[in-house]
Structures are given as structure tokens and as C-alpha cells.
Design a protein around this motif. Structure first.
Motif, PDB file in Angstrom:
ATOM      1  N   VAL A   1      -2.465  12.489   0.462  1.00  0.00           N
ATOM      2  CA  VAL A   1      -2.877  11.087   0.467  1.00  0.00           C
ATOM      3  C   VAL A   1      -3.942  10.845  -0.602  1.00  0.00           C
ATOM      4  O   VAL A   1      -4.024   9.773  -1.204  1.00  0.00           O
ATOM      5  CB  VAL A   1      -3.433  10.699   1.855  1.00  0.00           C
ATOM      6  CG1 VAL A   1      -3.819   9.241   1.884  1.00  0.00           C
ATOM      7  CG2 VAL A   1      -2.401  10.979   2.916  1.00  0.00           C
ATOM      8  N   LEU A   2      -4.761  11.882  -0.835  1.00  0.00           N
ATOM      9  CA  LEU A   2      -5.866  11.730  -1.786  1.00  0.00           C
ATOM     10  C   LEU A   2      -5.343  11.584  -3.211  1.00  0.00           C
ATOM     11  O   LEU A   2      -5.957  10.934  -4.048  1.00  0.00           O
ATOM     12  CB  LEU A   2      -6.798  12.938  -1.701  1.00  0.00           C
ATOM     13  CG  LEU A   2      -7.346  13.230  -0.296  1.00  0.00           C
ATOM     14  CD1 LEU A   2      -8.126  14.527  -0.274  1.00  0.00           C
ATOM     15  CD2 LEU A   2      -8.209  12.071   0.181  1.00  0.00           C
ATOM     16  N   VAL A   3      -4.185  12.214  -3.478  1.00  0.00           N
ATOM     17  CA  VAL A   3      -3.586  12.084  -4.796  1.00  0.00           C
ATOM     18  C   VAL A   3      -2.780  10.793  -4.814  1.00  0.00           C
ATOM     19  O   VAL A   3      -2.109  10.464  -3.842  1.00  0.00           O
ATOM     20  CB  VAL A   3      -2.636  13.274  -5.085  1.00  0.00           C
ATOM     21  CG1 VAL A   3      -2.212  13.279  -6.537  1.00  0.00           C
ATOM     22  CG2 VAL A   3      -3.286  14.571  -4.692  1.00  0.00           C
ATOM     23  N   ASP A   4      -2.871  10.070  -5.904  1.00  0.00           N
ATOM     24  CA  ASP A   4      -2.118   8.820  -5.983  1.00  0.00           C
ATOM     25  C   ASP A   4      -0.687   9.118  -6.413  1.00  0.00           C
ATOM     26  O   ASP A   4      -0.400   9.352  -7.585  1.00  0.00           O
ATOM     27  CB  ASP A   4      -2.784   7.874  -6.986  1.00  0.00           C
ATOM     28  CG  ASP A   4      -2.192   6.486  -6.876  1.00  0.00           C
ATOM     29  OD1 ASP A   4      -1.393   6.276  -5.945  1.00  0.00           O
ATOM     30  OD2 ASP A   4      -2.520   5.631  -7.701  1.00  0.00           O
ATOM     31  N   LEU A   5       0.218   9.129  -5.426  1.00  0.00           N
ATOM     32  CA  LEU A   5       1.608   9.491  -5.732  1.00  0.00           C
ATOM     33  C   LEU A   5       2.468   8.269  -6.022  1.00  0.00           C
ATOM     34  O   LEU A   5       3.668   8.377  -6.193  1.00  0.00           O
ATOM     35  CB  LEU A   5       2.208  10.273  -4.568  1.00  0.00           C
ATOM     36  CG  LEU A   5       1.631  11.675  -4.346  1.00  0.00           C
ATOM     37  CD1 LEU A   5       2.128  12.243  -3.019  1.00  0.00           C
ATOM     38  CD2 LEU A   5       2.024  12.596  -5.478  1.00  0.00           C
ATOM     39  N   LYS A   6       1.818   7.085  -6.011  1.00  0.00           N
ATOM     40  CA  LYS A   6       2.551   5.829  -6.243  1.00  0.00           C
ATOM     41  C   LYS A   6       3.763   5.692  -5.316  1.00  0.00           C
ATOM     42  O   LYS A   6       3.607   5.730  -4.111  1.00  0.00           O
ATOM     43  CB  LYS A   6       2.999   5.745  -7.708  1.00  0.00           C
ATOM     44  CG  LYS A   6       1.845   5.812  -8.702  1.00  0.00           C
ATOM     45  CD  LYS A   6       1.535   4.433  -9.259  1.00  0.00           C
ATOM     46  CE  LYS A   6       0.177   4.300  -9.908  1.00  0.00           C
ATOM     47  NZ  LYS A   6      -0.503   5.446 -10.441  1.00  0.00           N
ATOM     48  N   ASN A   7       4.949   5.610  -5.904  1.00  0.00           N
ATOM     49  CA  ASN A   7       6.126   5.326  -5.091  1.00  0.00           C
ATOM     50  C   ASN A   7       6.632   6.532  -4.299  1.00  0.00           C
ATOM     51  O   ASN A   7       7.522   6.406  -3.474  1.00  0.00           O
ATOM     52  CB  ASN A   7       7.253   4.808  -5.982  1.00  0.00           C
ATOM     53  CG  ASN A   7       6.856   3.531  -6.684  1.00  0.00           C
ATOM     54  OD1 ASN A   7       6.122   2.721  -6.118  1.00  0.00           O
ATOM     55  ND2 ASN A   7       7.308   3.359  -7.916  1.00  0.00           N
ATOM     56  N   PHE A   8       6.038   7.680  -4.591  1.00  0.00           N
ATOM     57  CA  PHE A   8       6.550   8.879  -3.942  1.00  0.00           C
ATOM     58  C   PHE A   8       5.831   9.201  -2.639  1.00  0.00           C
ATOM     59  O   PHE A   8       6.136  10.187  -1.997  1.00  0.00           O
ATOM     60  CB  PHE A   8       6.464  10.074  -4.892  1.00  0.00           C
ATOM     61  CG  PHE A   8       7.429   9.981  -6.032  1.00  0.00           C
ATOM     62  CD1 PHE A   8       8.785  10.218  -5.819  1.00  0.00           C
ATOM     63  CD2 PHE A   8       7.001   9.628  -7.298  1.00  0.00           C
ATOM     64  CE1 PHE A   8       9.689  10.110  -6.850  1.00  0.00           C
ATOM     65  CE2 PHE A   8       7.905   9.514  -8.338  1.00  0.00           C
ATOM     66  CZ  PHE A   8       9.246   9.758  -8.121  1.00  0.00           C
ATOM     67  N   VAL A   9       4.860   8.339  -2.248  1.00  0.00           N
ATOM     68  CA  VAL A   9       4.073   8.625  -1.049  1.00  0.00           C
ATOM     69  C   VAL A   9       4.981   8.824   0.167  1.00  0.00           C
ATOM     70  O   VAL A   9       4.887   9.829   0.872  1.00  0.00           O
ATOM     71  CB  VAL A   9       3.084   7.475  -0.761  1.00  0.00           C
ATOM     72  CG1 VAL A   9       2.211   7.838   0.406  1.00  0.00           C
ATOM     73  CG2 VAL A   9       2.244   7.201  -1.986  1.00  0.00           C
ATOM     74  N   VAL A  10       5.842   7.837   0.391  1.00  0.00           N
ATOM     75  CA  VAL A  10       6.705   7.899   1.570  1.00  0.00           C
ATOM     76  C   VAL A  10       7.634   9.106   1.467  1.00  0.00           C
ATOM     77  O   VAL A  10       7.801   9.862   2.423  1.00  0.00           O
ATOM     78  CB  VAL A  10       7.532   6.599   1.705  1.00  0.00           C
ATOM     79  CG1 VAL A  10       8.451   6.676   2.911  1.00  0.00           C
ATOM     80  CG2 VAL A  10       6.612   5.398   1.828  1.00  0.00           C
TER      81      VAL A  10
END
Lengths: 198, 95
Positions: B33-42
Motif C-alpha cells: 500500500v505504501l508503494v504507489d502502484l496506481k492501477n495495479f493496486v487491486v
């Protein structure tokens, strides 16, 4: 004279029951994904109000309780009755810790009027209302499963003490364990969906 | 008549390693969560969750050591569920 037993069949019966549980929660996950798809921003915003720390602690508690159940089955197979009982009691303690955490988490939200029907909740935009509605429903239903699973494990404990579960007759123990692992399995998905994805 | 199939006993050490693996994956998913994964979060969250769920099913739920029919049945149920998800999303995406 010994009674005929079919352990493989009773285990399969338990699994078939677990499939109905999976699809029960599966239906709710489907509702969640569609509403998330339609209200992405509201869900992300509402999700950031949940306490990641409590969620993480509860995840670790449940994973560890899964471990103690699995170990207790190995223990009973090795005829270590006392160890198996101790591990099962530990599991029940973990279940209680999980529920107490859940209680504090929910009451904290409810104090802030964040429960369907309450003032703060009613003032939220529709997407966030949906998020919290699903949050209460899905974690509530899961919490109910934690309660039921603990009761089932108490039956396992009773049967071990009565000598009805032994090192060569433990399918009831295994089935109780399967139910407990299912509870863990569902939480594995609930946790990131509600607490982590912002 | 007892049906004595060979009772497979999972060693304590294997269970402990599985537990360690699950803890590592939990910390991984929390820190992702701490890393900004943009669209790959989900996607990332679901991937790690599915990995964890599979480990629980295979080892803790003993599927690896049971008759293969149980794993096949579980696979079938998951396929049905995925079909529901895909069909529903196809429906919603083209409205």
C-alpha cells in the motif's frame, strides 16, 4: 465389533458444505466488485477510514489460529492428546482476540455515527454508504463464522476428552479444522478489499 | 471394518514454514500500500490474497495429501465463481 467408517466420504461431505460457504461469500464479493467498479473513488475514500493496524493484527491472529488448528491435527495423529488440546484452546483464545478487536473497531465507528441509519452515515455520499454497508455486512457475517467455528472447535475438544477422537479416528477433528481454515481463507480476501485498497 | 488408508501426518515443521510464508505475504500486501502502484493496486492485492488462500488450501487444508478429487472439485467451484464474475462484468461494461 467395529463400526464401518468412511472418512474420505465425510471429508468430501464437509468440502461440499464449504463450497456452499464459498459461494455465499462469493456472491457478496461479486456485489462488492460491481459496486467498487461503479463507485471507485467513493470506495477508495471510505476505505481509507478503516484502521489498517487493527486489520493487520487481526490477519496475523487468524493466520496463527489456522496454524494452531493444523498443528493440533498433526498432534492428535501422533497420539499427543494433551498437546492437541492445548493447541485447540490456543485457537479459541485467538478467535476471542479477533472478536474483541472487531468489537473495538466496530464500536469506534458506531461512536462516530458511522452505522447504517446513523447521522454521520446518512450524510455520506451514496458510494461511501455502500462501502460501509458492505463492510458491516461482510465482516459481520465473517465474525458470525468465527463464533460458529469456535463452537465447533469446542465440540472437537469435548470429543478428544471423551476419547471419541483418537489418533486413528480423527475425521471430525479434520472437518472442524477445515471449517476454521475456511474462516481464515475468507478473511484473507476481506482484509485487502476493505482495509488496504484505497 | 476400519478403512485404514495411509494416514499422512504433516510434520510440525512444515506447518510452521507455511505459517512463516503466510506472515511474509501478509507484510508484503500491507507494505504494498505504501508503494504507489496506481492501477495495479487491486490486481496486486488480489494476487497476493489468492497466493495466500492457495497456500492455506494446499497445506493447512491438507489438499496436497488428500485424494485429488477434492482439489478438482474445489477448482471446479472456483471456475464457476470466476465465470460469474466475468459474465457480470461483461454485462456491466457494455451497458
Amino acid at each position: 465389533m467395529s463400526v464401518h467408517r468412511d472418512d474420505a466420504a465425510s471429508k468430501m461431505g464437509m468440502w461440499i458444505f464449504l463450497f456452499t460457504e464459498l459461494l455465499l461469500f462469493g456472491g457478496l464479493f461479486l456485489v462488492y466488485s460491481i459496486y467498487r467498479f461503479m463507485n471507485a473513488e467513493a470506495f477508495a475514500h471510505a476505505g481509507s477510514e478503516l484502521d489498517v493496524f487493527i486489520g493487520t493484527v487481526n490477519t496475523i491472529v487468524l493466520i496463527t489460529s489456522s496454524l494452531t488448528v493444523a498443528l493440533s491435527i498433526s498432534a492428535i495423529q501422533k497420539n499427543k492428546k494433551k498437546l492437541a488440546l492445548g493447541l485447540l484452546w490456543m485457537t479459541i483464545v485467538f478467535a476471542l482476540v479477533f472478536l474483541v478487536n472487531k468489537y473495538f473497531e466496530w464500536s469506534h465507528k458506531i461512536e462516530h455515527g458511522l452505522f447504517p441509519g446513523m447521522e454521520h452515515y446518512m450524510s455520506l455520499p451514496p458510494g461511501e454508504k455502500l462501502f460501509f454497508y458492505l463492510y458491516y455486512f461482510m465482516t459481520g457475517l465473517h465474525g458470525l463464522h468465527v463464533v460458529v467455528g469456535s463452537i465447533l472447535l469446542l465440540f472437537v475438544i469435548a470429543r478428544i476428552r471423551q476419547g471419541r477422537i483418537t489418533h486413528d479416528n480423527f475425521v471430525f477433528h479434520e472437518n472442524g479444522g477445515l471449517y476454521w481454515h475456511l474462516v481464515d481463507l475468507i478473511w484473507i480476501y476481506l482484509f485487502p478489499l476493505f482495509y488496504l485498497i484505497h | 471394518m476400519m478403512n485404514h488408508e495411509k494416514n499422512h501426518i504433516v510434520p510440525f515443521s512444515l506447518h510452521l514454514w507455511v505459517w512463516v510464508g503466510l506472515l511474509v505475504l501478509t507484510l508484503l500486501t500491507v507494505s504494498s500500500v505504501l508503494v504507489d502502484l496506481k492501477n495495479f493496486v487491486v490486481f496486486a492485492a488480489l494476487l497476493i490474497a489468492t497466493l495466500k488462500a492457495s497456500i492455506v488450501a494446499i497445506y493447512f487444508m491438507h489438499l496436497k495429501f488428500d485424494k485429488k478429487i477434492l482439489s478438482m472439485m474445489l477448482g471446479l467451484v472456483m471456475l464457476v465463481f470466476i465465470a460469474f464474475i466475468v459474465l457480470t462484468f461483461v454485462d456491466y461494461s457494455f451497458r
